[in-house]
Design a protein around this motif. Sequence first.
Motif, PDB file in Angstrom:
ATOM      1  N   VAL A  52      51.431-113.049 -59.055  1.00 55.55           N
ATOM      2  CA  VAL A  52      51.777-114.288 -58.355  1.00 55.55           C
ATOM      3  C   VAL A  52      50.800-115.356 -58.825  1.00 55.55           C
ATOM      4  CG1 VAL A  52      51.982-115.438 -56.113  1.00 55.55           C
ATOM      5  CG2 VAL A  52      52.685-113.042 -56.351  1.00 55.55           C
ATOM      6  N   ASN A  53      51.341-116.375 -59.510  1.00 53.14           N
ATOM      7  CA  ASN A  53      50.484-117.437 -60.039  1.00 53.14           C
ATOM      8  C   ASN A  53      50.638-118.691 -59.190  1.00 53.14           C
ATOM      9  OD1 ASN A  53      48.653-118.269 -62.199  1.00 53.14           O
ATOM     10  ND2 ASN A  53      50.227-119.778 -62.642  1.00 53.14           N
ATOM     11  N   GLY A  54      49.503-119.132 -58.643  1.00 52.70           N
ATOM     12  CA  GLY A  54      49.511-120.211 -57.670  1.00 52.70           C
ATOM     13  C   GLY A  54      49.124-119.573 -56.353  1.00 52.70           C
ATOM     14  N   ALA A  55      47.912-119.817 -55.882  1.00 51.93           N
ATOM     15  CA  ALA A  55      47.418-119.122 -54.692  1.00 51.93           C
ATOM     16  C   ALA A  55      47.170-120.103 -53.556  1.00 51.93           C
ATOM     17  CB  ALA A  55      46.152-118.332 -55.038  1.00 51.93           C
ATOM     18  N   GLY A  56      48.069-121.091 -53.443  1.00 51.98           N
ATOM     19  CA  GLY A  56      48.063-121.981 -52.282  1.00 51.98           C
ATOM     20  C   GLY A  56      48.891-121.353 -51.175  1.00 51.98           C
ATOM     21  N   SER A  57      49.381-122.170 -50.247  1.00 52.29           N
ATOM     22  CA  SER A  57      50.070-121.602 -49.082  1.00 52.29           C
ATOM     23  C   SER A  57      51.330-120.843 -49.485  1.00 52.29           C
ATOM     24  CB  SER A  57      50.386-122.699 -48.062  1.00 52.29           C
ATOM     25  OG  SER A  57      51.157-123.709 -48.662  1.00 52.29           O
ATOM     26  N   ALA A  58      52.083-121.350 -50.456  1.00 53.85           N
ATOM     27  CA  ALA A  58      53.319-120.654 -50.865  1.00 53.85           C
ATOM     28  C   ALA A  58      52.989-119.326 -51.539  1.00 53.85           C
ATOM     29  CB  ALA A  58      54.145-121.532 -51.793  1.00 53.85           C
ATOM     30  N   GLY A  59      52.047-119.345 -52.468  1.00 48.74           N
ATOM     31  CA  GLY A  59      51.665-118.115 -53.170  1.00 48.74           C
ATOM     32  C   GLY A  59      51.118-117.056 -52.231  1.00 48.74           C
ATOM     33  N   ILE A  60      50.310-117.488 -51.258  1.00 46.39           N
ATOM     34  CA  ILE A  60      49.739-116.554 -50.271  1.00 46.39           C
ATOM     35  C   ILE A  60      50.851-115.953 -49.410  1.00 46.39           C
ATOM     36  CG2 ILE A  60      48.320-116.422 -48.183  1.00 46.39           C
ATOM     37  CD1 ILE A  60      46.551-116.612 -50.582  1.00 46.39           C
ATOM     38  N   ALA A  61      51.801-116.802 -48.970  1.00 48.27           N
ATOM     39  CA  ALA A  61      52.902-116.319 -48.127  1.00 48.27           C
ATOM     40  C   ALA A  61      53.765-115.321 -48.904  1.00 48.27           C
ATOM     41  CB  ALA A  61      53.750-117.486 -47.630  1.00 48.27           C
ATOM     42  N   ILE A  62      54.041-115.619 -50.173  1.00 45.02           N
ATOM     43  CA  ILE A  62      54.844-114.730 -51.014  1.00 45.02           C
ATOM     44  C   ILE A  62      54.125-113.394 -51.208  1.00 45.02           C
ATOM     45  CG2 ILE A  62      55.700-114.380 -53.383  1.00 45.02           C
ATOM     46  CD1 ILE A  62      56.158-117.515 -53.403  1.00 45.02           C
ATOM     47  N   ALA A  63      52.859-113.458 -51.593  1.00 50.42           N
ATOM     48  CA  ALA A  63      52.086-112.238 -51.847  1.00 50.42           C
ATOM     49  C   ALA A  63      51.997-111.377 -50.585  1.00 50.42           C
ATOM     50  CB  ALA A  63      50.683-112.591 -52.338  1.00 50.42           C
ATOM     51  N   GLN A 116      41.399-120.636 -61.365  1.00 47.49           N
ATOM     52  CA  GLN A 116      40.160-119.918 -61.730  1.00 47.49           C
ATOM     53  C   GLN A 116      40.455-118.661 -62.541  1.00 47.49           C
ATOM     54  OE1 GLN A 116      37.248-119.546 -58.271  1.00 47.49           O
ATOM     55  NE2 GLN A 116      39.129-119.820 -57.110  1.00 47.49           N
ATOM     56  N   GLY A 117      41.711-118.209 -62.523  1.00 49.77           N
ATOM     57  CA  GLY A 117      42.082-116.941 -63.149  1.00 49.77           C
ATOM     58  C   GLY A 117      42.454-115.922 -62.089  1.00 49.77           C
ATOM     59  N   ILE A 118      42.317-114.640 -62.430  1.00 52.23           N
ATOM     60  CA  ILE A 118      42.636-113.567 -61.484  1.00 52.23           C
ATOM     61  C   ILE A 118      41.627-113.624 -60.338  1.00 52.23           C
ATOM     62  CG2 ILE A 118      42.761-111.064 -61.173  1.00 52.23           C
ATOM     63  CD1 ILE A 118      43.469-110.895 -64.202  1.00 52.23           C
ATOM     64  N   GLU A 174      44.139-102.686 -59.641  1.00 51.13           N
ATOM     65  CA  GLU A 174      43.610-102.164 -60.910  1.00 51.13           C
ATOM     66  C   GLU A 174      42.279-102.798 -61.293  1.00 51.13           C
ATOM     67  OE1 GLU A 174      46.777-103.059 -63.589  1.00 51.13           O
ATOM     68  OE2 GLU A 174      48.156-101.616 -62.684  1.00 51.13           O
ATOM     69  N   GLY A 175      41.849-103.800 -60.500  1.00 50.79           N
ATOM     70  CA  GLY A 175      40.566-104.444 -60.781  1.00 50.79           C
ATOM     71  C   GLY A 175      40.553-105.252 -62.068  1.00 50.79           C
ATOM     72  N   LYS A 176      41.686-105.883 -62.381  1.00 50.90           N
ATOM     73  CA  LYS A 176      41.749-106.715 -63.590  1.00 50.90           C
ATOM     74  C   LYS A 176      40.909-107.974 -63.407  1.00 50.90           C
ATOM     75  CE  LYS A 176      46.208-105.794 -65.848  1.00 50.90           C
ATOM     76  NZ  LYS A 176      47.400-106.463 -66.405  1.00 50.90           N
ATOM     77  N   THR A 177      40.386-108.469 -64.521  1.00 49.37           N
ATOM     78  CA  THR A 177      39.701-109.768 -64.490  1.00 49.37           C
ATOM     79  C   THR A 177      40.245-110.613 -65.641  1.00 49.37           C
ATOM     80  OG1 THR A 177      37.949-108.865 -65.894  1.00 49.37           O
ATOM     81  CG2 THR A 177      37.549-108.863 -63.514  1.00 49.37           C
ATOM     82  N   GLY A 178      39.956-111.897 -65.607  1.00 50.35           N
ATOM     83  CA  GLY A 178      40.387-112.763 -66.702  1.00 50.35           C
ATOM     84  C   GLY A 178      41.350-113.837 -66.238  1.00 50.35           C
ATOM     85  N   LEU A 179      42.171-114.305 -67.171  1.00 43.70           N
ATOM     86  CA  LEU A 179      43.070-115.426 -66.914  1.00 43.70           C
ATOM     87  C   LEU A 179      44.501-114.923 -66.729  1.00 43.70           C
ATOM     88  CD1 LEU A 179      41.507-117.838 -69.547  1.00 43.70           C
ATOM     89  CD2 LEU A 179      41.106-117.803 -67.070  1.00 43.70           C
ATOM     90  N   LEU A 180      45.436-115.878 -66.593  1.00 42.05           N
ATOM     91  CA  LEU A 180      46.837-115.519 -66.380  1.00 42.05           C
ATOM     92  C   LEU A 180      47.350-114.588 -67.481  1.00 42.05           C
ATOM     93  CD1 LEU A 180      49.535-115.807 -64.892  1.00 42.05           C
ATOM     94  CD2 LEU A 180      49.909-117.942 -66.154  1.00 42.05           C
ATOM     95  N   ALA A 181      46.995-114.864 -68.720  1.00 40.50           N
ATOM     96  CA  ALA A 181      47.455-114.027 -69.839  1.00 40.50           C
ATOM     97  C   ALA A 181      46.986-112.579 -69.666  1.00 40.50           C
ATOM     98  CB  ALA A 181      46.955-114.589 -71.168  1.00 40.50           C
ATOM     99  N   VAL A 212      53.185-120.641 -69.075  1.00 39.46           N
ATOM    100  CA  VAL A 212      53.446-119.277 -69.534  1.00 39.46           C
ATOM    101  C   VAL A 212      54.100-119.346 -70.912  1.00 39.46           C
ATOM    102  CG1 VAL A 212      54.787-117.167 -69.095  1.00 39.46           C
ATOM    103  CG2 VAL A 212      53.674-118.360 -67.198  1.00 39.46           C
ATOM    104  N   SER A 213      53.522-118.626 -71.871  1.00 43.34           N
ATOM    105  CA  SER A 213      54.068-118.630 -73.234  1.00 43.34           C
ATOM    106  C   SER A 213      54.980-117.432 -73.447  1.00 43.34           C
ATOM    107  CB  SER A 213      52.921-118.568 -74.246  1.00 43.34           C
ATOM    108  OG  SER A 213      52.288-117.296 -74.156  1.00 43.34           O
ATOM    109  N   GLN A 214      55.760-117.489 -74.518  1.00 39.31           N
ATOM    110  CA  GLN A 214      56.610-116.339 -74.852  1.00 39.31           C
ATOM    111  C   GLN A 214      55.761-115.106 -75.165  1.00 39.31           C
ATOM    112  OE1 GLN A 214      59.222-118.356 -77.850  1.00 39.31           O
ATOM    113  NE2 GLN A 214      60.860-117.514 -76.581  1.00 39.31           N
ATOM    114  N   ASP A 215      54.607-115.311 -75.770  1.00 44.05           N
ATOM    115  CA  ASP A 215      53.726-114.168 -76.052  1.00 44.05           C
ATOM    116  C   ASP A 215      53.286-113.479 -74.766  1.00 44.05           C
ATOM    117  OD1 ASP A 215      53.858-114.239 -78.771  1.00 44.05           O
ATOM    118  OD2 ASP A 215      52.030-115.439 -79.052  1.00 44.05           O
ATOM    119  N   MET A 216      53.043-114.265 -73.720  1.00 42.38           N
ATOM    120  CA  MET A 216      52.663-113.677 -72.424  1.00 42.38           C
ATOM    121  C   MET A 216      53.803-112.805 -71.887  1.00 42.38           C
ATOM    122  SD  MET A 216      50.675-116.637 -70.298  1.00 42.38           S
ATOM    123  CE  MET A 216      49.563-117.790 -71.092  1.00 42.38           C
ATOM    124  N   ILE A 217      55.033-113.298 -72.018  1.00 39.92           N
ATOM    125  CA  ILE A 217      56.196-112.511 -71.558  1.00 39.92           C
ATOM    126  C   ILE A 217      56.312-111.231 -72.387  1.00 39.92           C
ATOM    127  CG2 ILE A 217      58.713-112.490 -71.245  1.00 39.92           C
ATOM    128  CD1 ILE A 217      57.258-114.409 -69.314  1.00 39.92           C
TER     129      ILE A 217
END
Length: 234
Positions: free
Chosen positions: A30-41, A58-60, A81-88, A106-111
């Motif tokens: 879930v990318n975007g951790a404002g009120s909508a992202g929090i409610a979705i998650a 900030q990333g993950i 899983e304890g991932k760190t880093g950015l959206l990619a 989001v790039s095609q490479d990310m997909i």
Amino acid sequence: DDQHGTAIVVCSALYNALRLTGKEEPVIVVNGAGSAGIAIATLILDMELGNVILVDRQGILTKDMELTSGQRKLIDRVNKEGKTGLLADALQGADVFIGVSAPHIVSQDMIRSMNPDPIVFAMANPVPEIERDDALAAGAKVVGTGRSDYPNQINNVLAFPGIFKGALQAQATEINEEMKKAAVKAIAHLVSDEELDENYIIVSALDPRVVDAVSRAVAQAARESGAVREWKEV
């Protein structure tokens, strides 16, 4: 609340996309951790639809970051899983992308780095996180957006006015998790097994069946979960 309506409709679309793809225990970014992202998650986790990784600018999100109170409440339930880093980094080996964030991030490479047959809900409006055609060309199995000119429009209108109608019919004193879950399933099940496909995981916002289906399910859940005021004879 607007964000709870969004969460309900996103979860309905996700429920059906997972039905279609047969993914079990999916990793959901879930990318975007404002009120909508929090409610979705939160609703995804409450419905046990999969494991969530929450990402913002900030990333993950991890415990050692500066978090809002809403993010802090969820932090122990996400990123198993304890991932760190950015959206990619988050998207590598993930099954689902849900964006309530910014255009064209989001790039095609990310997909392509996601697991096979990924589900992509790019809901930034009017310009999504990745264009529908680009996501499909990069291998996405199901793409949903917030736009009405594409299939699978994820529109929070689907949740309203059915939720309020159901709550009023049951004379509920609150809208609780059970009522939200009931709304998710009511909307999802309007798409039959025969109808379910990549371009039809969620009914149209104009579907005349929606309000009654949602209000009936929400009223029943309100009664069963004890969200109803007891009337005492005076």
